[in-house]
Motif scaffolding. Sequence first.
Motif, PDB file in Angstrom:
ATOM      1  N   ASN A  63      -5.902  36.519  53.415  1.00 17.81           N
ATOM      2  CA  ASN A  63      -6.404  36.671  54.782  1.00 17.81           C
ATOM      3  C   ASN A  63      -6.918  35.336  55.318  1.00 17.81           C
ATOM      4  O   ASN A  63      -6.638  34.964  56.453  1.00 17.81           O
ATOM      5  CB  ASN A  63      -7.531  37.699  54.851  1.00 17.81           C
ATOM      6  CG  ASN A  63      -7.046  39.115  54.698  1.00 17.81           C
ATOM      7  OD1 ASN A  63      -5.914  39.435  55.022  1.00 17.81           O
ATOM      8  ND2 ASN A  63      -7.905  39.974  54.189  1.00 17.81           N
ATOM      9  N   ARG A  64      -7.664  34.627  54.487  1.00 20.44           N
ATOM     10  CA  ARG A  64      -8.227  33.331  54.893  1.00 20.44           C
ATOM     11  C   ARG A  64      -7.119  32.338  55.236  1.00 20.44           C
ATOM     12  O   ARG A  64      -7.165  31.667  56.277  1.00 20.44           O
ATOM     13  CB  ARG A  64      -9.124  32.786  53.782  1.00 20.44           C
ATOM     14  CG  ARG A  64      -9.813  31.483  54.148  1.00 20.44           C
ATOM     15  CD  ARG A  64     -10.524  30.851  52.969  1.00 20.44           C
ATOM     16  NE  ARG A  64      -9.553  30.484  51.936  1.00 20.44           N
ATOM     17  CZ  ARG A  64      -9.540  30.969  50.690  1.00 20.44           C
ATOM     18  NH1 ARG A  64     -10.436  31.830  50.294  1.00 20.44           N
ATOM     19  NH2 ARG A  64      -8.617  30.577  49.843  1.00 20.44           N
ATOM     20  N   GLU A  65      -6.105  32.235  54.382  1.00 21.09           N
ATOM     21  CA  GLU A  65      -5.008  31.294  54.620  1.00 21.09           C
ATOM     22  C   GLU A  65      -4.177  31.711  55.838  1.00 21.09           C
ATOM     23  O   GLU A  65      -3.733  30.861  56.610  1.00 21.09           O
ATOM     24  CB  GLU A  65      -4.130  31.153  53.376  1.00 21.09           C
ATOM     25  CG  GLU A  65      -4.833  30.469  52.220  1.00 21.09           C
ATOM     26  CD  GLU A  65      -5.353  29.087  52.562  1.00 21.09           C
ATOM     27  OE1 GLU A  65      -4.621  28.292  53.194  1.00 21.09           O
ATOM     28  OE2 GLU A  65      -6.511  28.783  52.198  1.00 21.09           O
ATOM     29  N   ALA A  66      -3.973  33.004  56.023  1.00 19.51           N
ATOM     30  CA  ALA A  66      -3.232  33.494  57.192  1.00 19.51           C
ATOM     31  C   ALA A  66      -3.988  33.176  58.479  1.00 19.51           C
ATOM     32  O   ALA A  66      -3.398  32.740  59.473  1.00 19.51           O
ATOM     33  CB  ALA A  66      -2.975  34.995  57.065  1.00 19.51           C
ATOM     34  N   LEU A  67      -5.292  33.383  58.464  1.00 19.97           N
ATOM     35  CA  LEU A  67      -6.105  33.080  59.645  1.00 19.97           C
ATOM     36  C   LEU A  67      -6.075  31.593  59.961  1.00 19.97           C
ATOM     37  O   LEU A  67      -5.910  31.199  61.121  1.00 19.97           O
ATOM     38  CB  LEU A  67      -7.547  33.552  59.446  1.00 19.97           C
ATOM     39  CG  LEU A  67      -8.486  33.250  60.620  1.00 19.97           C
ATOM     40  CD1 LEU A  67      -8.030  33.951  61.890  1.00 19.97           C
ATOM     41  CD2 LEU A  67      -9.912  33.644  60.257  1.00 19.97           C
ATOM     42  N   LYS A  68      -6.215  30.758  58.930  1.00 19.13           N
ATOM     43  CA  LYS A  68      -6.173  29.302  59.160  1.00 19.13           C
ATOM     44  C   LYS A  68      -4.848  28.888  59.799  1.00 19.13           C
ATOM     45  O   LYS A  68      -4.832  28.082  60.723  1.00 19.13           O
ATOM     46  CB  LYS A  68      -6.354  28.539  57.839  1.00 19.13           C
ATOM     47  CG  LYS A  68      -7.781  28.370  57.397  1.00 19.13           C
ATOM     48  CD  LYS A  68      -7.875  27.274  56.347  1.00 19.13           C
ATOM     49  CE  LYS A  68      -8.021  27.850  54.980  1.00 19.13           C
ATOM     50  NZ  LYS A  68      -8.170  26.843  53.917  1.00 19.13           N
ATOM     51  N   HIS A  69      -3.748  29.463  59.295  1.00 19.16           N
ATOM     52  CA  HIS A  69      -2.441  29.086  59.840  1.00 19.16           C
ATOM     53  C   HIS A  69      -2.309  29.554  61.291  1.00 19.16           C
ATOM     54  O   HIS A  69      -1.839  28.801  62.151  1.00 19.16           O
ATOM     55  CB  HIS A  69      -1.309  29.641  58.981  1.00 19.16           C
ATOM     56  CG  HIS A  69       0.031  29.162  59.412  1.00 19.16           C
ATOM     57  ND1 HIS A  69       0.346  27.824  59.543  1.00 19.16           N
ATOM     58  CD2 HIS A  69       1.145  29.842  59.780  1.00 19.16           C
ATOM     59  CE1 HIS A  69       1.593  27.696  59.963  1.00 19.16           C
ATOM     60  NE2 HIS A  69       2.098  28.913  60.118  1.00 19.16           N
ATOM     61  N   SER A  70      -2.736  30.772  61.573  1.00 18.74           N
ATOM     62  CA  SER A  70      -2.680  31.271  62.958  1.00 18.74           C
ATOM     63  C   SER A  70      -3.534  30.411  63.881  1.00 18.74           C
ATOM     64  O   SER A  70      -3.125  30.085  64.999  1.00 18.74           O
ATOM     65  CB  SER A  70      -3.151  32.727  63.025  1.00 18.74           C
ATOM     66  OG  SER A  70      -2.228  33.566  62.385  1.00 18.74           O
ATOM     67  N   GLN A  71      -4.719  30.031  63.420  1.00 16.15           N
ATOM     68  CA  GLN A  71      -5.588  29.189  64.230  1.00 16.15           C
ATOM     69  C   GLN A  71      -4.955  27.824  64.463  1.00 16.15           C
ATOM     70  O   GLN A  71      -4.995  27.306  65.583  1.00 16.15           O
ATOM     71  CB  GLN A  71      -6.955  29.031  63.577  1.00 16.15           C
ATOM     72  CG  GLN A  71      -7.920  28.228  64.430  1.00 16.15           C
ATOM     73  CD  GLN A  71      -9.324  28.181  63.847  1.00 16.15           C
ATOM     74  OE1 GLN A  71      -9.571  28.621  62.723  1.00 16.15           O
ATOM     75  NE2 GLN A  71     -10.251  27.650  64.624  1.00 16.15           N
ATOM     76  N   ASN A  72      -4.364  27.237  63.425  1.00 13.35           N
ATOM     77  CA  ASN A  72      -3.713  25.938  63.591  1.00 13.35           C
ATOM     78  C   ASN A  72      -2.556  26.000  64.579  1.00 13.35           C
ATOM     79  O   ASN A  72      -2.366  25.080  65.383  1.00 13.35           O
ATOM     80  CB  ASN A  72      -3.243  25.401  62.235  1.00 13.35           C
ATOM     81  CG  ASN A  72      -4.389  24.890  61.388  1.00 13.35           C
ATOM     82  OD1 ASN A  72      -5.447  24.542  61.894  1.00 13.35           O
ATOM     83  ND2 ASN A  72      -4.181  24.852  60.091  1.00 13.35           N
ATOM     84  N   ASP A  83       5.092  25.535  59.023  1.00 14.19           N
ATOM     85  CA  ASP A  83       4.548  24.253  58.569  1.00 14.19           C
ATOM     86  C   ASP A  83       3.385  24.505  57.607  1.00 14.19           C
ATOM     87  O   ASP A  83       2.510  25.317  57.886  1.00 14.19           O
ATOM     88  CB  ASP A  83       4.024  23.426  59.747  1.00 14.19           C
ATOM     89  CG  ASP A  83       5.121  22.863  60.624  1.00 14.19           C
ATOM     90  OD1 ASP A  83       6.307  22.996  60.262  1.00 14.19           O
ATOM     91  OD2 ASP A  83       4.791  22.292  61.680  1.00 14.19           O
ATOM     92  N   GLY A  84       3.399  23.818  56.489  1.00 14.18           N
ATOM     93  CA  GLY A  84       2.315  23.935  55.523  1.00 14.18           C
ATOM     94  C   GLY A  84       2.461  25.098  54.559  1.00 14.18           C
ATOM     95  O   GLY A  84       1.537  25.390  53.786  1.00 14.18           O
ATOM     96  N   PHE A  85       3.623  25.753  54.550  1.00 12.18           N
ATOM     97  CA  PHE A  85       3.836  26.896  53.649  1.00 12.18           C
ATOM     98  C   PHE A  85       3.577  26.504  52.198  1.00 12.18           C
ATOM     99  O   PHE A  85       2.888  27.217  51.470  1.00 12.18           O
ATOM    100  CB  PHE A  85       5.257  27.443  53.808  1.00 12.18           C
ATOM    101  CG  PHE A  85       5.573  28.582  52.882  1.00 12.18           C
ATOM    102  CD1 PHE A  85       5.269  29.881  53.237  1.00 12.18           C
ATOM    103  CD2 PHE A  85       6.173  28.353  51.649  1.00 12.18           C
ATOM    104  CE1 PHE A  85       5.551  30.944  52.380  1.00 12.18           C
ATOM    105  CE2 PHE A  85       6.461  29.400  50.783  1.00 12.18           C
ATOM    106  CZ  PHE A  85       6.148  30.700  51.154  1.00 12.18           C
ATOM    107  N   ASP A  86       4.118  25.352  51.772  1.00  9.68           N
ATOM    108  CA  ASP A  86       3.944  24.919  50.383  1.00  9.68           C
ATOM    109  C   ASP A  86       2.469  24.712  50.044  1.00  9.68           C
ATOM    110  O   ASP A  86       2.031  25.048  48.941  1.00  9.68           O
ATOM    111  CB  ASP A  86       4.725  23.636  50.102  1.00  9.68           C
ATOM    112  CG  ASP A  86       6.227  23.858  50.104  1.00  9.68           C
ATOM    113  OD1 ASP A  86       6.672  25.018  49.941  1.00  9.68           O
ATOM    114  OD2 ASP A  86       6.965  22.867  50.282  1.00  9.68           O
ATOM    115  N   THR A  87       1.704  24.189  50.973  1.00  8.79           N
ATOM    116  CA  THR A  87       0.266  23.998  50.747  1.00  8.79           C
ATOM    117  C   THR A  87      -0.422  25.347  50.584  1.00  8.79           C
ATOM    118  O   THR A  87      -1.235  25.527  49.658  1.00  8.79           O
ATOM    119  CB  THR A  87      -0.364  23.206  51.910  1.00  8.79           C
ATOM    120  OG1 THR A  87       0.273  21.932  51.988  1.00  8.79           O
ATOM    121  CG2 THR A  87      -1.862  23.031  51.715  1.00  8.79           C
TER     122      THR A  87
END
Length: 158
Positions: A63-72, A83-87
């Motif tokens: 959830n945290r990583e999904a939220l960060k990606h949506s926010q970015n 972008d940043g999937f591997d990270t």
Amino acid sequence: MRRFRFLFMLFILAGCDKDKIVPEENNDGNSNEFVLEEEILDLVNDHRLGIGKITLEFNDACNREALKHSQNMADGKVDFGHDGFDTRYNILKEEISIVGMGENVAWGQTSASQVMTAWLESSTHRENIEGDYTHLGIGIFPNKDSVLYFTQIFVKIN
């Protein structure tokens, strides 16, 4: 156990309705984005049960990583996409020992059913929804015009 409530956004597919919405709170004090997360999880699990798959559980790290990606994406820090999937994969692999991961993104939808319909009409997004996963993270975040960005992160945990 319920996941931490600070995660309240997820991503939407390009080319869909871009009506502006303003997050509001529902009667139990949760934001509409949180309600959307719950509705999307229910729709994912209903679909999976209908094809004989196990249901997925929310995972705080996902959830945290999904939220960060949506926010970015909403803030324009990364282009719409993966972008940043591997990270994200490496962070989750280290933190929760995942053995597989998939990701869906979308933007512009205003309901759980709209975003699920868009994902299910796309073969690659459908493959993630129907994949061999055990847990799910959902993040939804609005841009400055209140257009929602959605991210689903699917993982299989040992």
